[in-house]
Design an enzyme around this catalytic site. Structure first.
Site, PDB file in Angstrom:
ATOM      1  N   ASP A 104       0.795  -1.402   0.056  1.00  0.00           N
ATOM      2  CA  ASP A 104       0.071   0.032  -0.100  1.00  0.00           C
ATOM      3  C   ASP A 104       0.915   1.062   0.036  1.00  0.00           C
ATOM      4  O   ASP A 104       0.345   2.455  -0.376  1.00  0.00           O
ATOM      5  CB  ASP A 104      -0.956   0.022   1.150  1.00  0.00           C
ATOM      6  CG  ASP A 104      -0.271  -0.015   2.462  1.00  0.00           C
ATOM      7  OD1 ASP A 104       0.540  -0.697   2.655  1.00  0.00           O
ATOM      8  OD2 ASP A 104      -0.749   0.709   3.258  1.00  0.00           O
ATOM      9  N   GLU A 149      10.446 -10.048  -2.299  1.00  0.00           N
ATOM     10  CA  GLU A 149      11.253  -8.943  -2.598  1.00  0.00           C
ATOM     11  C   GLU A 149      12.793  -9.241  -2.581  1.00  0.00           C
ATOM     12  O   GLU A 149      13.720  -8.907  -3.139  1.00  0.00           O
ATOM     13  CB  GLU A 149      11.195  -7.843  -1.472  1.00  0.00           C
ATOM     14  CG  GLU A 149       9.697  -7.005  -1.623  1.00  0.00           C
ATOM     15  CD  GLU A 149       8.500  -7.677  -0.795  1.00  0.00           C
ATOM     16  OE1 GLU A 149       8.856  -8.966  -0.451  1.00  0.00           O
ATOM     17  OE2 GLU A 149       7.673  -7.036  -0.684  1.00  0.00           O
ATOM     18  N   HIS A 209       0.919   0.482  10.121  1.00  0.00           N
ATOM     19  CA  HIS A 209       1.289  -0.928  10.152  1.00  0.00           C
ATOM     20  C   HIS A 209       2.724  -0.871   9.326  1.00  0.00           C
ATOM     21  O   HIS A 209       3.056   0.212   8.636  1.00  0.00           O
ATOM     22  CB  HIS A 209       0.366  -1.686   9.297  1.00  0.00           C
ATOM     23  CG  HIS A 209       0.014  -1.044   7.951  1.00  0.00           C
ATOM     24  ND1 HIS A 209      -0.764   0.159   7.642  1.00  0.00           N
ATOM     25  CD2 HIS A 209       0.494  -1.619   6.553  1.00  0.00           C
ATOM     26  CE1 HIS A 209      -0.697   0.237   6.189  1.00  0.00           C
ATOM     27  NE2 HIS A 209       0.112  -0.627   5.472  1.00  0.00           N
ATOM     28  N   HIS A 210       3.243  -2.111   9.469  1.00  0.00           N
ATOM     29  CA  HIS A 210       4.621  -2.271   8.558  1.00  0.00           C
ATOM     30  C   HIS A 210       5.728  -1.368   9.497  1.00  0.00           C
ATOM     31  O   HIS A 210       6.637  -0.793   8.874  1.00  0.00           O
ATOM     32  CB  HIS A 210       4.619  -1.980   7.265  1.00  0.00           C
ATOM     33  CG  HIS A 210       4.059  -2.777   6.419  1.00  0.00           C
ATOM     34  ND1 HIS A 210       3.237  -4.076   6.669  1.00  0.00           N
ATOM     35  CD2 HIS A 210       3.356  -2.610   5.093  1.00  0.00           C
ATOM     36  CE1 HIS A 210       2.458  -4.676   5.715  1.00  0.00           C
ATOM     37  NE2 HIS A 210       2.762  -3.556   4.630  1.00  0.00           N
ATOM     38  N   GLY A 240      27.716 -14.703  -2.001  1.00  0.00           N
ATOM     39  CA  GLY A 240      27.308 -16.297  -1.702  1.00  0.00           C
ATOM     40  C   GLY A 240      26.057 -16.371  -1.352  1.00  0.00           C
ATOM     41  O   GLY A 240      26.133 -17.487  -0.426  1.00  0.00           O
ATOM     42  N   ASP A 281      19.971 -28.365  -6.229  1.00  0.00           N
ATOM     43  CA  ASP A 281      18.627 -28.587  -5.697  1.00  0.00           C
ATOM     44  C   ASP A 281      18.462 -27.668  -4.402  1.00  0.00           C
ATOM     45  O   ASP A 281      17.549 -26.891  -4.291  1.00  0.00           O
ATOM     46  CB  ASP A 281      18.385 -29.980  -5.537  1.00  0.00           C
ATOM     47  CG  ASP A 281      19.530 -30.661  -4.703  1.00  0.00           C
ATOM     48  OD1 ASP A 281      20.615 -30.252  -4.320  1.00  0.00           O
ATOM     49  OD2 ASP A 281      19.267 -32.039  -4.495  1.00  0.00           O
ATOM     50  N   ASN A 305      21.215 -33.613  -6.356  1.00  0.00           N
ATOM     51  CA  ASN A 305      21.801 -34.729  -5.425  1.00  0.00           C
ATOM     52  C   ASN A 305      21.587 -34.776  -3.873  1.00  0.00           C
ATOM     53  O   ASN A 305      22.368 -35.206  -3.359  1.00  0.00           O
ATOM     54  CB  ASN A 305      23.519 -34.157  -5.677  1.00  0.00           C
ATOM     55  CG  ASN A 305      23.739 -32.890  -4.908  1.00  0.00           C
ATOM     56  OD1 ASN A 305      22.641 -32.267  -4.576  1.00  0.00           O
ATOM     57  ND2 ASN A 305      25.071 -32.233  -5.582  1.00  0.00           N
ATOM     58  N   GLY A 310      20.745 -32.853  -1.421  1.00  0.00           N
ATOM     59  CA  GLY A 310      21.167 -31.759  -0.473  1.00  0.00           C
ATOM     60  C   GLY A 310      22.188 -30.949  -0.855  1.00  0.00           C
ATOM     61  O   GLY A 310      22.803 -30.599  -2.254  1.00  0.00           O
ATOM     62  N   GLU A 365      28.535 -28.599   1.007  1.00  0.00           N
ATOM     63  CA  GLU A 365      28.730 -28.326   2.462  1.00  0.00           C
ATOM     64  C   GLU A 365      29.240 -29.665   2.755  1.00  0.00           C
ATOM     65  O   GLU A 365      29.899 -29.621   3.833  1.00  0.00           O
ATOM     66  CB  GLU A 365      27.408 -28.039   3.092  1.00  0.00           C
ATOM     67  CG  GLU A 365      26.749 -26.764   2.782  1.00  0.00           C
ATOM     68  CD  GLU A 365      27.428 -25.507   3.371  1.00  0.00           C
ATOM     69  OE1 GLU A 365      28.631 -25.378   2.736  1.00  0.00           O
ATOM     70  OE2 GLU A 365      26.800 -24.763   3.779  1.00  0.00           O
TER      71      GLU A 365
HETATM   72  C1  LIG Z   1      21.745 -17.942   2.199  1.00  0.00           C
HETATM   73  C2  LIG Z   1      22.480 -18.718   2.178  1.00  0.00           C
HETATM   74  N1  LIG Z   1      22.179 -19.828   3.238  1.00  0.00           N
HETATM   75  C3  LIG Z   1      23.136 -20.794   3.306  1.00  0.00           C
HETATM   76  C4  LIG Z   1      24.277 -20.637   2.738  1.00  0.00           C
HETATM   77  C5  LIG Z   1      25.262 -21.894   2.770  1.00  0.00           C
HETATM   78  N2  LIG Z   1      25.311 -22.731   1.643  1.00  0.00           N
HETATM   79  C6  LIG Z   1      26.513 -22.705   0.966  1.00  0.00           C
HETATM   80  S1  LIG Z   1      26.340 -23.699  -0.568  1.00  0.00           S
HETATM   81  C7  LIG Z   1      24.966 -24.569   0.350  1.00  0.00           C
HETATM   82  C8  LIG Z   1      24.494 -25.871  -0.502  1.00  0.00           C
HETATM   83  C9  LIG Z   1      24.145 -25.752  -1.803  1.00  0.00           C
HETATM   84  O1  LIG Z   1      23.645 -26.877  -2.113  1.00  0.00           O
HETATM   85  P1  LIG Z   1      23.244 -27.200  -3.551  1.00  0.00           P
HETATM   86  O2  LIG Z   1      22.650 -26.027  -4.012  1.00  0.00           O
HETATM   87  O3  LIG Z   1      22.169 -28.288  -3.690  1.00  0.00           O
HETATM   88  O4  LIG Z   1      24.673 -27.387  -4.472  1.00  0.00           O
HETATM   89  P2  LIG Z   1      25.451 -28.748  -4.580  1.00  0.00           P
HETATM   90  O5  LIG Z   1      24.421 -29.815  -3.850  1.00  0.00           O
HETATM   91  O6  LIG Z   1      25.509 -29.101  -6.036  1.00  0.00           O
HETATM   92  O7  LIG Z   1      26.823 -28.652  -3.833  1.00  0.00           O
HETATM   93  C10 LIG Z   1      24.711 -24.103   1.521  1.00  0.00           C
HETATM   94  C11 LIG Z   1      23.531 -24.305   2.388  1.00  0.00           C
HETATM   95  C12 LIG Z   1      24.557 -19.707   1.876  1.00  0.00           C
HETATM   96  N3  LIG Z   1      25.739 -19.706   1.102  1.00  0.00           N
HETATM   97  N4  LIG Z   1      23.476 -18.823   1.549  1.00  0.00           N
HETATM   98 MG   LIG Z   2      22.459 -30.274  -4.031  1.00  0.00          MG
END
Ligand SMILES: Cc1ncc(C[n+]2csc(CCOP(=O)(O)OP(=O)(O)O)c2C)c(N)n1
Ligand SMILES: [Mg+2]
Length: 581
Positions: free
Chosen positions: A43, A66, A129-130, A423, A450, A477, A479, A483
């Site tokens: 708004d 956003e 608000h906000h 990143g 993913d 993959n 997850g 990491e």
């Molecule tokens: C906003 C944010 N949250 C958490 C992280 C930490 N982080 C960096 S890479 C990653 C995992 C990426 O996983 P995916 O996109 O599935 O890549 P892959 O499995 O191919 O390595 C995470 C959680 C980050 N960089 N930014």
């Molecule tokens: Mg992955």
């Protein structure tokens, strides 16, 4: 709009016109070369969006949230030179703040306009608000003070000067700015200049420029092994062409750091590769670290651009930045990057042949997927993608095993977008919406995992809504494989929910013509890569959670030592995904 001629005693008449605050803001953004605005209505900004729709000054690209809009604006600005983001008070602004901070970190100029609570409510102490509803007025302006180069709350009295100051600051400094537009002033008339906004860097001080270019040209001309090292400011300040001009004239090698991948065309004969301290190819490390005249353009040594701080630039390195230069003991102010480079190009002699020694690019053909029926591996995947690239592509590479995209050898005129310093995962999905909007006639390839995709996946719907035709390469993959290379190889916290990713185009746009593929083998991938680019292509590739490119594994393993120290948990058995024995 009323035109008034303002008589001045000296010089010609300066025309001013009457316009509303909101229309003037939109006009200035348009004059700065921005054709679109990203954001979400609320708004407190609807009145500005109504002006946008009524005047057609900018094209509105509504995003799902956003944060995604801020990433989209960042991607747009990287290709277009400047972008606009429109959010609503606090709830919108704070959702976008991560993306805007990323723009600051990565030197991307984004104009963030926040439709904010009416001036009336501020003057009368009415709680809206906000807000925190505690009498405070400046919390969000202050928050943006931490992540932008300039901020302003517009009033009818300051609008003319503040709008121009902020837009020029964003463009000149290559940094985001934040502007609050109280919702009750957008329709008020003000006197504004009739002349368009001129985007230009202030000219250099002529003596400083002369001395600076003479000092650099002198050092370069006497050097036996001069070289150039390029960081992302070369792109942001539009200096890539001049850098290549200098390298060509002197026949000297140009290396980039990862944050500047593809800023120097990778097919340019003097291009020498990506410098990253101890992780660089030996010949490249030598060319940079033993150069007797290294010219660095905007180099910012961080872990990712310095091989975890093993980079060692020669003591006499000349540092050229957007608006200043260091040559030995001398510091030059009031000089601009482009003018310095052009002056140096003129002053240096034509070089004798010192060819750059780039490693030979791989020659993967499009069908080079290895054994077709075998389970798809990261190695076969990236080989096949290498063969898929073509001149002019825009590549957007996410954090994760998709970092392997840094190892691709890019054909002529490609653009590489990544958020290597900030990143924030999920960035690339939003950013892709922005790059597509900025350059609709180019082919855009997104490389995303993913885990990252799950943060900002909804923006796929906006791409489908606008009939954009990117190719989305998603690695499924199970997850956070990258990491697992840092910590928690088998830990549950690195697992994520399984989605039917390839079904999403249909979910997000029922009846879509998008082509989706689920790829399990090299042959499946080959088939997907032969699809024509006449619609959005979504390629979900299923790979092993413990399969990662060598550079991602080594980067994670050494990153764990840097992050957690000698007593960290990474030393326990089987805690990290390590290189195959
Ligand atoms: C906003 C944010 N949250 C958490 C992280 C930490 N982080 C960096 S890479 C990653 C995992 C990426 O996983 P995916 O996109 O599935 O890549 P892959 O499995 O191919 O390595 C995470 C959680 C980050 N960089 N930014
Ligand atoms: Mg992955």
């Amino acid at each position: 709009m009323t035109v008034t001629a303002e008589r001045s005693t000296v010089g010609p008449a300066r025309e001013s016109v009457t316009m509303t605050v909101g229309e003037f803001l939109l006009r200035r953004i348009r004059e700065a070369g921005v054709g679109h605005a990203f954001g979400v209505p609320g708004d407190f900004n609807l009145e500005l969006l109504q002006q946008l729709e009524d005047t057609g000054t900018l094209e509105w690209i509504g995003a799902c949230n956003e944060l995604n809009a801020s990433y989209a604006a960042d991607g747009y600005a990287r290709l277009n030179g400047l972008a606009a983001l429109i959010v609503t008070n606090a709830v919108g602004a704070l959702s976008a703040i991560n993306g805007v901070a990323g723009s600051y970190s990565e030197h991307v100029p984004v104009i963030c306009v926040c439709g904010s609570i009416p001036l009336r409510s501020m003057e009368r102490g009415l709680e809206m608000h906000h807000t925190m509803a505690d009498g405070t007025r400046d919390r969000f302006l202050s928050a943006y003070g931490q992540v932008t180069a300039a901020q302003a709350r517009l009033t009818p009295y300051n609008a003319v000067t503040e709008i121009d100051r902020l837009i020029l600051t964003a463009w000149r400094d290559k940094l985001p700015v934040y502007l609050e537009l109280p919702s009750d002033i957008a329709y008020l008339d003000i006197e504004v200049p009739a002349a368009p906004l001129v985007l230009a860097q202030p000219p250099s001080d002529s003596e400083r420029l002369r001395s600076c270019t003479a000092a650099i040209a002198g050092r370069l001309s006497e050097a036996r092994s001069p070289a150039i090292l390029v960081d992302l400011d070369a792109d942001r300040f539009g200096a890539a062409g001049d850098i290549m001009g200098l390298a060509e004239k002197m026949q000297l090698p140009v290396a980039v750091v990862a944050t500047a991948k593809a800023v120097i065309d990778e097919t340019f004969p003097q291009y020498a590769g990506i410098y990253n301290g101890k992780a660089s190819p030996p010949h490249l490390r030598e060319a940079i670290e033993t150069s007797d005249c290294l010219l660095s353009i905007g180099y910012r040594p961080i872990d990712l651009t310095s091989g975890d701080f093993t980079a060692c630039l020669p003591a006499g390195t000349i540092h050229v930045r957007g608006h200043s230069v260091d040559v030995g003991e001398d510091n030059y102010q009031a000089v601009t990057l482009q003018e310095v480079l052009r002056g140096v190009i003129e002053a240096v002699p034509q070089g004798t042949n010192r060819p750059a020694r780039q490693s030979a690019p791989p020659t993967a053909a499009m069908g080079d997927c290895g054994d077709g029926s075998a389970k798809l591996t990261q190695a076969a995947y990236w080989r096949a993608i290498q063969g898929y690239l073509r001149a002019g592509d825009v590549l957007i590479a996410e954090d994760g095993t998709s970092y392997a995209a840094y190892g691709l050898h890019l054909p002529r005129n490609c653009t590489f977008v990544s958020q290597a310093i900030w990143g924030s995962i999920g960035y690339t999905v939003g950013s892709l919406l922005g790059t597509l909007t900025a350059a609709p006639n180019r082919r855009h390839l997104l490389f995303v995992g993913d885990g990252s995709f799950q943060l900002t996946a909804q923006e796929l719907s906006t791409m489908l809504r606008h009939d954009y035709k990117p190719v989305i390469f998603l690695i499924n993959n199970g997850g956070y494989t990258i990491e697992r290379c840092w910590l928690g190889k088998t830990a549950h916290y690195n697992d994520i929910a399984t989605w039917a990713y390839a079904d999403l185009p249909e979910v997000f746009r029922p009846g879509t013509t998008a082509r989706s593929f689920v790829v399990r083998t090299a042959a499946d991938l080959h088939n997907a890569l032969s699809a024509p680019n006449d619609t959005l292509i979504f390629i979900e590739s299923i790979m092993d959670p413990y399969d990662a490119p060598a550079g991602v594994i080594s980067g994670g393993n050494s990153g764990a030592d840097l992050d957690y120290g000698p007593r960290g948990p990474q030393h326990r058995d089987n805690m990290l995904l390590r290189p195959a024995p």
